[in-house]
Design an enzyme around this catalytic site. Structure first.
Site, PDB file in Angstrom:
ATOM      1  N   ASN A  28      -8.689  -9.058  12.947  1.00  0.00           N
ATOM      2  CA  ASN A  28      -9.425  -9.919  13.507  1.00  0.00           C
ATOM      3  C   ASN A  28      -8.723 -11.099  14.461  1.00  0.00           C
ATOM      4  OD1 ASN A  28      -8.931 -11.085  10.635  1.00  0.00           O
ATOM      5  ND2 ASN A  28      -8.832 -12.919  11.666  1.00  0.00           N
TER       6      ASN A  28
ATOM      7  N   ASP B 228     -12.247  -7.011  11.275  1.00  0.00           N
ATOM      8  CA  ASP B 228     -11.138  -6.326  11.463  1.00  0.00           C
ATOM      9  C   ASP B 228     -11.215  -4.845  11.723  1.00  0.00           C
ATOM     10  OD1 ASP B 228      -8.578  -8.358  10.098  1.00  0.00           O
ATOM     11  OD2 ASP B 228     -10.631  -8.497   9.063  1.00  0.00           O
TER      12      ASP B 228
ATOM     13  N   ASP C 195     -14.975 -11.595  11.471  1.00  0.00           N
ATOM     14  CA  ASP C 195     -13.905 -11.142  10.585  1.00  0.00           C
ATOM     15  C   ASP C 195     -14.020  -9.551  10.573  1.00  0.00           C
ATOM     16  OD1 ASP C 195     -11.498 -11.088   9.356  1.00  0.00           O
ATOM     17  OD2 ASP C 195     -12.199 -11.844   7.462  1.00  0.00           O
TER      18      ASP C 195
ATOM     19  N   TRP D 272      -2.927  -3.949   8.685  1.00  0.00           N
ATOM     20  CA  TRP D 272      -2.998  -3.643   7.247  1.00  0.00           C
ATOM     21  C   TRP D 272      -2.967  -2.417   6.881  1.00  0.00           C
ATOM     22  CZ3 TRP D 272      -8.108  -6.332   5.191  1.00  0.00           C
ATOM     23  CH2 TRP D 272      -8.087  -7.644   5.633  1.00  0.00           C
TER      24      TRP D 272
ATOM     25  N   GLY E 113      -1.510 -11.403   8.632  1.00  0.00           N
ATOM     26  CA  GLY E 113      -1.626 -12.816   8.564  1.00  0.00           C
ATOM     27  C   GLY E 113      -2.593 -13.240   9.417  1.00  0.00           C
ATOM     28  N   GLY E 114      -3.702 -12.420   9.723  1.00  0.00           N
ATOM     29  CA  GLY E 114      -4.600 -13.010  10.605  1.00  0.00           C
ATOM     30  C   GLY E 114      -5.511 -14.283  10.139  1.00  0.00           C
TER      31      GLY E 114
ATOM     32  N   ARG F 216       0.680  -1.183  -0.132  1.00  0.00           N
ATOM     33  CA  ARG F 216       0.164   0.252  -0.080  1.00  0.00           C
ATOM     34  C   ARG F 216       0.731   1.280  -0.107  1.00  0.00           C
ATOM     35  NH1 ARG F 216      -3.823  -3.529   3.298  1.00  0.00           N
ATOM     36  NH2 ARG F 216      -4.654  -4.121   1.564  1.00  0.00           N
TER      37      ARG F 216
ATOM     38  N   ARG G 192     -15.271  -1.762   9.920  1.00  0.00           N
ATOM     39  CA  ARG G 192     -15.596  -2.685   9.175  1.00  0.00           C
ATOM     40  C   ARG G 192     -17.180  -3.297   9.747  1.00  0.00           C
ATOM     41  NH1 ARG G 192     -11.512  -7.410   6.814  1.00  0.00           N
ATOM     42  NH2 ARG G 192     -13.024  -8.990   6.261  1.00  0.00           N
TER      43      ARG G 192
ATOM     44  N   THR H 296       1.899  -5.258   4.550  1.00  0.00           N
ATOM     45  CA  THR H 296       1.418  -4.847   3.348  1.00  0.00           C
ATOM     46  C   THR H 296       1.278  -3.250   3.386  1.00  0.00           C
ATOM     47  OG1 THR H 296      -0.668  -5.275   4.373  1.00  0.00           O
ATOM     48  CG2 THR H 296       0.122  -6.914   2.712  1.00  0.00           C
TER      49      THR H 296
END
Lengths: 550, 255
Positions: free
Chosen positions: A258, A303, A301, A240, A190-191, A130, A333, A174
């Site tokens: 998450n 996150d 999920d 992230w 890597g969740g 990113r 989210r 990322t």
């Protein structure tokens, strides 16, 4: 003295005095709004508002935007990076981890740094990056094989390369790093692989680790009891997107992903701190100052991998009195928009910005009150918002001009959450505990046949004081595009439909669009060179840069 | 604090029947079908029976005893055989499995395909008037989906249902759409694409057209399929002739 040398010395002195060219100091980064011609961090400043003070492009003349240049990446991965611009030079990342320096006016390449990640790297959701951070003459990049690399910004040569975590165990980086003083801060993704996530700071010069904060509380940590048994060891908690920083308190804020396994919380009874939370860390030591957990014991999920947006404004307190406050705004989210006091972490307000059926309000402390039965089951439970969330990692924007907060949202979107209990942790393997299912066809093709009730993407404008929706710009397809606003009341965004467009930030009226022919899965940014304002955005596999027709 | 909060609105409960078997949803089945047709049907055929010795459509497998086993076969292929690996996500592989389960649960009525394809062709072009809407190998109208290769992508049970209950399942790509322009003209057609600013149709004059949403006063999906039901129009033997003809449509003839 040789007149040539004298000339050279005086111009060098002038450069230093102006302070606007040459080295990017940390003082420049924290005062980034004073030099809107540059875009010095992922979100345009440490407050992460993704707002530019440049006003050459206006609602009246935006129709005259025209394409200046395209950079076509030699990569078929999604182009999610936001570029940096420093004094006419644009730096971006070609996925997964090639760094490119371009002339910001012409798009001509100065240099390319190619990096081949270890074959072990297995980020869950694409081999993407990113963006970068810059300090002095050094660029910093996290890689999908969980390395942190420092590069010379002048020639693209590596200065150091630090292994942050093990790619084989499922760790990746990322997001664009965050610079705070003499440290560069990153967190791990890597969740979905049973990692134990962390945020860590590295010395700018040496690349040595200075501190580490585990996003999953373990032994000795006050949050330890929020994880049953040994479940903290594979608790997830990924990072992230880039955090924010407040120079007044020296706190850095990060959103945490998450808990693992994602969709079955049976093995991890408890709140699972600090997953799905915002954490406020002392940036010198990494010590936790406060946290607020948006979704305790999550099985959807949800996150909290959003950019923490910092703003100062008058706020009406519970007792009805209005006073200036240091705030943090957060569209999560989980479908709710939050306002927190960023000095204390106090929960101030939370309101749904899309349909939400997993909670029914907050208790006194700001903890969501769950609705019984709204949890994953083996038969499946219909939950709003669905697994990709009411929003996700896509950058929101706050405009101090309009006072509105803008969210890239998925509306009418739900999932059926199914849990399985046959998932066993194996290092580096997927560890998720089920699969969300979609009540409507989820796969998307080049054509879009969807009805509105099957879900759509939108730009939502929210009054952060009330959580009230001011306007909505509807798309037919969903969106992964971030939002940029300008001091001239423009809003730039895009979506999977392959447009990059401008709206009136006050009303949501569409003012201009360009068909960029690929999904916009990045946040736009703006810069200026020699008095000319540019707007640049990645879409499909290319970077598109626009300016007013001359 | 509570007074500040706008309570979550009650969910708009879409009537989404959870398919009974294996927790798959209609959405999964539709996604899985799409993947199956574009990745598997070429070898396994639309009914899953085209590879000798393999029957994908009956829920019994030689090499897999559960959904996880099927997913593994789909993702990894079968070493030493023509069965290739597929680069699907876990989610996608899951939808293909959902579709295989759905195939078994809605297994074909064998009598439907025992008709005479040649007589079916005559009905298609004559009494059934199918060509007024559908096209096969260059003749007929384009307003309804082209059927030249329908026998490679649909199962006989689905074809039969299309004839008896056209509304029972309209695939997303077969949806009809109607727009009204500012000058009052109404245009209907098959929706080919849409976005925030434009709509693409194949209209009833068989023209590919794009409209700017800003030029439209109204736009909406049609609730019902324009296809008539043949339940009372054709006899049972005629229907099975017709289905047999549709099953025989396997694409253009290579020369």
């Amino acid at each position: 003295m040789n007149p040539r040398i004298l000339l050279f010395l005086t111009s060098a002195a002038m450069l230093a005095a102006s302070g606007l060219s040459g080295q990017v100091t940390f003082d420049r980064i924290i005062a980034a709004e004073k030099e809107p011609q540059n875009w010095l961090t992922y979100s345009g400043g440490v407050a992460s508002q993704r707002f530019t003070k440049l006003t050459q492009i206006t609602p009246e003349n935006v129709k005259n935007l025209e394409l200046q240049w395209i950079y076509q990446a030699k990569s078929l991965e999604k182009f999610e990076a936001t570029s940096l611009v420093v004094d006419g030079i644009l730096y971006t990342v070609q996925a997964p981890n090639d760094v490119i320096a371009l002339d910001a006016v012409t798009g001509r390449i100065y240099w390319t740094y190619s990096y081949s990640p270890e074959p072990d790297a297995r980020p869950c959701c694409g081999r993407i990056n990113r963006g970068l951070a810059i300090l002095g003459d050094t660029l910093f990049m996290g890689t999908i094989d969980a390395h942190l690399i420092a590069l010379d910004a002048k020639n693209g040569k590596p200065l150091w390369n630090t292994t942050v975590a093990s790619a084989a165990s499922g760790y990746a980086i990322t997001h664009a790093p965050l610079i705070v003083k003499d440290k560069v801060i990153v967190g791990t993704a890597g969740g979905e692989y049973g990692i134990r996530g962390f945020i860590a700071a590295f010395d700018i010069k040496s690349g040595k680790e200075a501190w580490r904060f585990y996003t999953v509380a373990g032994p000795g940590d006050p949050g330890r009891n929020s994880w049953a048994g040994d479940s903290w060891k594979t608790g997830g908690g990924s990072i992230w997107v880039t955090g924010s920083y407040d120079p007044a308190t020296n706190l850095t804020y990060w959103g945490v992903g998450n808990p693992g396994p994602d969709w079955n919380g049976d093995t991890r009874a408890g709140d699972n701190l600090y997953t799905n939370s915002v954490v406020a860390l002392d940036s010198d030591t990494g010590k936790l100052k406060w946290h607020y957990q948006f979704s305790p014991h999550d099985e959807f999920d949800y996150d909290a991998v959003q950019v923490p947006v910092l703003a100062d404004m008058d706020w009406k307190d519970r007792n009805g009195q209005t006073r200036p406050r240091k705030l943090m705004f957060w569209a999560n989210r989980n479908g709710l928009f939050y306002a927190l006091d960023r000095n204390t972490g106090e929960f101030l307000a939370g309101t749904p910005f899309v349909e939400v059926n997993w909670m029914k309000g907050f208790d006194e402390k700001g903890r969501p009150m769950r609705i019984p039965g709204k949890t994953p089951t083996t038969q499946g439970t219909l939950i709003y918002p669905g697994n990709q969330g009411g929003t996700n990692w896509y950058s929101p924007s706050f405009s101090p001009g309009t006072g509105l907060f803008y969210i890239p949202a998925w509306v009418n979107y739900s999932s059926i959450y199914v849990k399985t209990d046959d998932d066993e942790y194996k290092e580096g393997r997927r560890y998720a505990g089920g699969l969300p299912r979609s009540p409507v066809p989820f796969a998307r093709s080049a054509q879009n046949f969807r009805k509105e009730q099957e879900g759509y993407g939108a730009v939502l404008a929210i009054d952060p004081r009330t959580g009230e929706k001011k306007w909505e710009f509807k798309m037919s397809d969903v969106t992964d595009a971030g939002i940029l606003t300008t001091a001239s009341n423009l809003l730039f965004s895009g979506g999977r439909e392959g447009y990059f467009f401008a709206l009136d930030a006050r009303t949501g009226a569409p003012l201009w669009k360009a068909a960029v022919g690929g999904s916009v899965a990045s946040g736009a940014m703006s810069y200026a060179v020699n008095g000319k304002q540019f707007v640049s955005v990645a879409a499909g596999n290319s970077l598109f840069t626009f300016a007013l027709r001359q | 604090m509570i007074h500040r909060l706008l309570l979550a609105t009650l969910p708009l409960l879409l009537s989404i029947p959870l398919a009974a078997q294996h927790e798959a949803t209609q959405g999964d089945v539709d996604d899985g079908r799409r993947l199956y047709i574009s990745n598997c049907a070429l070898c396994h055929g639309p009914e899953g029976g085209s590879v000798p010795g393999v029957e994908l459509g009956h829920g019994k497998f030689l090499r897999a005893s559960n959904d996880e086993g099927l997913k593994t076969i789909i993702l990894k292929g079968i070493a030493g055989s023509a069965m290739p690996p597929h680069t699907f996500t876990d989610f996608q592989a899951g939808t293909v499995v959902a579709y295989l389960r759905y195939m078994a649960a809605s297994s074909t009525d064998a009598t439907a395909v025992r008709g005479n394809a040649a007589s079916g062709k005559a009905i298609f072009e004559g009494k059934g008037n199918c060509t007024s809407c559908h096209r096969v190998r260059g003749s007929g109208s384009r307003v309804a989906p082209e059927l030249t290769d329908i026998g490679t992508i649909r199962r006989s049970v689905e074809l039969q249902r299309s004839l008896l209950e056209p509304d029972a399942e309209v695939l997303p790509q077969n949806r009809y759409f109607r727009v009204t322009t500012k000058d009052g003209t109404t245009i209907t057609g098959r929706l080919l694409n849409q976005d925030a600013f434009t709509v693409q149709l194949l209209d009833l004059k068989e023209q590919l057209v794009t409209f700017s949403r800003s030029d439209l006063t109204k736009s909406a999906f049609l609730d019902r399929s324009p296809m008539p039901s043949y339940k009372d129009k054709l006899s049972a033997p005629e229907l099975s002739d017709l289905v047999s003809y549709l099953v025989s449509l396997k694409g253009i003839v290579y020369q």
